[in-house]
Design an enzyme around this catalytic site. Structure first.
Site, PDB file in Angstrom:
ATOM      1  N   TYR A  38      63.870 -87.914 -17.415  1.00  0.00           N
ATOM      2  CA  TYR A  38      64.348 -86.658 -17.998  1.00  0.00           C
ATOM      3  C   TYR A  38      63.346 -85.535 -17.789  1.00  0.00           C
ATOM      4  O   TYR A  38      62.164 -85.653 -18.134  1.00  0.00           O
ATOM      5  CB  TYR A  38      64.614 -86.886 -19.481  1.00  0.00           C
ATOM      6  CG  TYR A  38      64.954 -85.666 -20.291  1.00  0.00           C
ATOM      7  CD1 TYR A  38      65.872 -84.723 -19.843  1.00  0.00           C
ATOM      8  CD2 TYR A  38      64.377 -85.472 -21.545  1.00  0.00           C
ATOM      9  CE1 TYR A  38      66.192 -83.613 -20.601  1.00  0.00           C
ATOM     10  CE2 TYR A  38      64.699 -84.365 -22.329  1.00  0.00           C
ATOM     11  CZ  TYR A  38      65.608 -83.438 -21.846  1.00  0.00           C
ATOM     12  OH  TYR A  38      65.915 -82.337 -22.613  1.00  0.00           O
TER      13      TYR A  38
ATOM     14  N   ASP B 116      64.732 -94.726 -25.479  1.00  0.00           N
ATOM     15  CA  ASP B 116      65.577 -93.561 -25.727  1.00  0.00           C
ATOM     16  C   ASP B 116      67.015 -93.978 -25.420  1.00  0.00           C
ATOM     17  O   ASP B 116      67.392 -94.164 -24.266  1.00  0.00           O
ATOM     18  CB  ASP B 116      65.132 -92.406 -24.832  1.00  0.00           C
ATOM     19  CG  ASP B 116      65.885 -91.120 -25.098  1.00  0.00           C
ATOM     20  OD1 ASP B 116      67.087 -91.186 -25.415  1.00  0.00           O
ATOM     21  OD2 ASP B 116      65.283 -90.034 -24.962  1.00  0.00           O
TER      22      ASP B 116
ATOM     23  N   ILE C 131      69.930 -92.307 -26.441  1.00  0.00           N
ATOM     24  CA  ILE C 131      70.796 -91.234 -26.930  1.00  0.00           C
ATOM     25  C   ILE C 131      72.133 -91.162 -26.199  1.00  0.00           C
ATOM     26  O   ILE C 131      73.051 -90.474 -26.666  1.00  0.00           O
ATOM     27  CB  ILE C 131      70.095 -89.860 -26.873  1.00  0.00           C
ATOM     28  CG1 ILE C 131      69.854 -89.406 -25.436  1.00  0.00           C
ATOM     29  CG2 ILE C 131      68.792 -89.890 -27.664  1.00  0.00           C
ATOM     30  CD1 ILE C 131      69.325 -87.979 -25.348  1.00  0.00           C
TER      31      ILE C 131
ATOM     32  N   LYS D 267      74.578 -86.244 -27.679  1.00  0.00           N
ATOM     33  CA  LYS D 267      75.302 -86.659 -26.482  1.00  0.00           C
ATOM     34  C   LYS D 267      76.534 -87.496 -26.819  1.00  0.00           C
ATOM     35  O   LYS D 267      77.635 -87.217 -26.343  1.00  0.00           O
ATOM     36  CB  LYS D 267      74.373 -87.444 -25.551  1.00  0.00           C
ATOM     37  CG  LYS D 267      73.039 -86.763 -25.284  1.00  0.00           C
ATOM     38  CD  LYS D 267      73.195 -85.361 -24.712  1.00  0.00           C
ATOM     39  CE  LYS D 267      71.837 -84.726 -24.418  1.00  0.00           C
ATOM     40  NZ  LYS D 267      71.963 -83.342 -23.900  1.00  0.00           N
TER      41      LYS D 267
END
Length: 459
Positions: free
Chosen positions: A145, A230, A232, A268
């Site tokens: 990211y 992570d 998400i 998200k």
């Protein structure tokens, strides 16, 4: 000596990167189907806008869930003065339940381990403050990211050590690559405190299989370092294989759970980034306690907690939402990638997320970072599409681009495909087209009524 702090004035935010430059190009000249049909189309923002009708319908039918309606105003005072950093108990319970549902019900989460943060950005920074000192480092498999440098490093002083992955094995993370990066850091006297992964991957849109997750858990357990997962995009999986959470894997392993931490958000999976709901879920009691105190700097508003506690506790709504969002993401992903295939553009096979990893290596004039940025500038400035170059995600192989597909309507998607088709056709006709000719071709492709449409089948 300046009058402002070094943290405030350094370049750690990363705002001068190509990733954010593309956003600025869109902000200066945003596409609109009638008011500005020649503007830049935003393909660089990972937003999930495909299911707002479901949320709007629920809110309409449940006015009591808001303290700002006639039906809900009776509890306005109680909610307005609530500021406990533990959060509303019903909110933590609802989030924990939603996290379990989003992972297929194969694992349950303890509401008492839910720690709030200001979106995933705040949650990621919070876990860094808990686990590392300035100068310490985390291994992060690339491509990763683009804003991790901001989220993880800017204010914490934590370093990122990339673990380079490439197309030779579809960018999969291997134990060998982790060991090599760890050894290089040791030789450079860099103190590695942990490993951070995104699963599903941003920017690849892929999920980690069970064996890979077990390998990662074994690696951090052997090194006695932390693993931050992570997750998400956990509920954005739209095709096989299914998503496997690290919380599910460690149930089958003998490992030190104090080293395992999960980052989650509703930005998200639910498409609610403006609500700033970030979650740190740690299996470490001390991290939970420390993180909760630190969360005072980034709490979710009590009004938001109250609304979401009611919404996420509605099993019928949540079950339907998760099924429907998966269907709509699958349809949109299929339409976009198949449209690209028709003009000779392939993408990495993916099954999750709000984006795909587009392969434009064959369009590079030179296979270098400079060649990639030159192609990106043409796409942003002339084709008027904001896509994000792979180098923004620390990809070592030039020519890959992240394309977001869930933040627009079907008509705008068609315009984007028309522009890409025109660009590819123009590239075939001439290796070095003039800007004037290039702009003329793309302008004609900017209108919905273009006769040379790439098929965008509704499947």
């Amino acid at each position: 000596m300046g009058i402002l702090s070094k943290i405030a004035t350094n370049n750690g935010h990363g705002e001068d990167s190509a990733y954010f430059d593309g956003w600025k190009a869109f902000d200066r000249n945003p596409f609109h189907p009638t008011q500005n049909p020649g503007g830049v189309i935003q393909l660089g923002l990972a937003e999930n806008q495909l299911c707002f009708d479901l949320i709007k319908d629920w809110i309409t039918k449940n006015p009591y869930a808001s303290i700002c309606t006639a039906e809900g105003v009776e509890v306005f005072k109680d909610i307005a003065i609530f500021q406990d950093y533990h959060g509303l108990p019903e909110f933590r319970q609802a989030v924990a339940k939603f996290m379990g549902k989003g992972r297929g019900g194969r694992v349950t989460f303890d509401p008492d381990r839910i720690v709030m943060g200001g979106g995933a950005t705040g949650a990621n920074e919070l876990i860094m403050f808990c686990l590392a000192n300035p100068g310490d480092a985390f291994l992060v498999p690339s491509p990763y990211y683009a804003a991790f440098d901001r989220d993880l490093s800017w204010r914490t002083g934590v370093q990122i050590v990339p673990v380079h992955c490439d197309i030779s094995n579809n960018f999969k993370i291997t134990r060998e690559a982790l060991e090599a990066a760890y050894e290089r850091a040791q030789e450079a006297s860099i103190n590695i405190k942990g490993l951070i992964i995104t699963n599903p991957s941003n920017p690849l849109g892929t999920t980690l299989d069970r064996d890979t997750l077990k390998s990662l858990v074994s690696f951090i357990n052997d090194k006695n370092i932390h693993l931050v997962c992570d997750e998400i995009y956990a509920a954005t999986v739209f095709s096989s294989p299914k998503f496997t959470s690290v919380a599910e894997v460690i149930q089958e392993m003998d490992c030190n759970r104090d080293l395992i931490h999960i980052i989650y958000s509703l930005s998200k999976d639910m498409g609610l980034p403006g609500f700033r709901v970030g979650i740190v879920y740690s299996f470490n009691d001390t991290v939970v306690n420390c993180g909760r105190k630190m969360s005072s700097f980034g709490l979710v508003s009590s009004q938001t907690q109250y609304l979401l506690a009611s919404m996420l506790s509605d099993d019928e709504f949540v079950d339907n939402f998760l099924v429907e969002t998966s269907k709509r993401l699958a349809k949109r992903h299929h339409n976009f990638t198949k449209g690209l295939e028709q003009v000779g553009i392939n993408c990495l096979k993916s099954n999750a997320g709000l984006f795909f990893w587009m392969d434009l290596r064959h369009l590079l004039k030179e296979k270098t970072l400079e060649g990639e940025i030159a192609l990106w500038r043409t796409i942003v400035n002339d084709v008027k599409l904001n896509v994000s170059p792979g180098s923004s995600f620390q990809c070592t192989e030039p020519g890959w681009f992240r394309v977001c597909f869930a933040n627009m309507d079907d008509d705008t998607l068609q315009v984007a495909l028309n522009r890409i088709a025109a660009f590819v056709q123009q590239d075939k006709e001439s290796e070095k087209p003039t800007k004037k000719r290039c702009s003329r071709i793309f302008a004609s492709a900017s209108h919905r009524g273009s006769t040379n449409k790439v098929s965008c089948r509704r499947t």
